[in-house]
Design an enzyme around this catalytic site. Sequence first.
Site: not given
Length: 506
Positions: A173, A305
Amino acid sequence: MTKLYIDSKQKEGFINPEIYGHFSEHLGRCIYQGIYVGESSEIPNTNGMRNDVVEALKEMKVPVLRWPGGCFADEYHWKDGIGPKSDRKRMVNANWGGVVEDNSFGTHEFFELCEQLGCKTYVNGNVGSGTVQEMNEWVEYMTFDGESPMAGLRKKNGREKPWRVDYFGVGNENWGCGGNMTPQYYANLYRRYQTFVRNYDNENPIFKVCCGANSSDYEWTEEVMKTCAYKAPDHLHCFMDGLSLHYYTLPNGDWQHKGSATDFDESQYYTTLHKTLFMEELVKKHSRIMSKYADEDKVSLIVDEWGCWYDVEPGTNPAFLYQQNTMRDAMVAAINFDIFNHHCKVVRMANIAQIVNVLASVILTEGSDMILTPTYYAFHMYRHHQGADLLHTNLTGNTDVGIKEEEQVPKITQTASVSSDGIINLTITNVSTDQPENVSVSMEGISNFEVIEARILTGKIDEYNIFEDRNVVSETDFNGYTANDGQLSIELPPCSIVLLRIEENK
């Protein structure tokens, strides 16, 4: 009536086992108390790993485990987590509650856990606050079988032979908690960092995962692929093997007020499923961009995710992300599994967040006690698709269900595959809250067969297991089907997942 046609001879792709992968982060009670209790704990353990949790995960057939994060990965310095535990540095986990991290679970413990589970390893490296040298030395420490400073340090710490790193994520991320980078900046940084993720074992090269987009940030995918994997007139230059994607189902679509995990009505249930179905659009659009720069057999989509994200359970630490898990979550899991399976030529891996005690977990623990969630049983029923070939199917007569017209969802979702032993695996789900469905199944290519296993997971949409009653929702035998003259008739209860394993009589 819904009709399902299965062509037992037409294979449409290989379902990589890692599509059913898992994610563990130093967050709340996922690692500590959930998986790792330490060698001196009164809770039965093997080298610090909870025996009950490990056995349940082995039964569920975990194919791969991602670690150490998540946001934690980009503040994790691996040398703090090796050597004698009494000498390991303590740190503040700034991302998740400011609690003290004592680093008692580190590199050696992670590989010990994966060896106990018998699963592949997915290590996430630190780009956000780490250095190229740090990442290079970690890969050397883990995988180099020879004379070197890092291999010598590994041996000094008790591990003679190197481990196998199957997957390595270069950052996490990095558009957000991993550094708030622009796609152009990260892409160039990725090119540099991945250079030093060396393959010391040429027979088992590391699969390199580049940080991909947050949900529908297609510009990120475009810019990163343009820089890191591009088609030239006469060759393909590629710095990555996989590009990640993160997408969480938020029932309210609001990060500040995500909604309760257990207190919801029928309308919110269908809204949740409708938002979950957005995963298919994401897979299609991101993979379409990826295909401009690399063939699908060169760069895969890694959905590392996914899952539902709700408000935490009342009375728990907000930063620990502890939430309950209902039949709604099992329906979400089934929908995602079917999307990933049907796009298995593109999706190589998917990792639900997270494995124990955090978000959409498959196991919850409390002290020495443990319960399995409805999502656990969804994984358990779908495990037969791991390593199988996707079969061509055609579903007709399927209707939409829901309260709001703009948020209706298909009533039936399914996957059919064939294992290497010739057994056909059919998982079929009815997401309706109150309507059963009779599904007629035609089997092309098989005239005589028998159902050798039939299982079901069903319950009310808001039912879940608690420590005082761990069997409110559980997988049981299923007898709501008939098989005659090459035809199957299945009576699906509302809110149910059914598994049928079918063997041809020869």
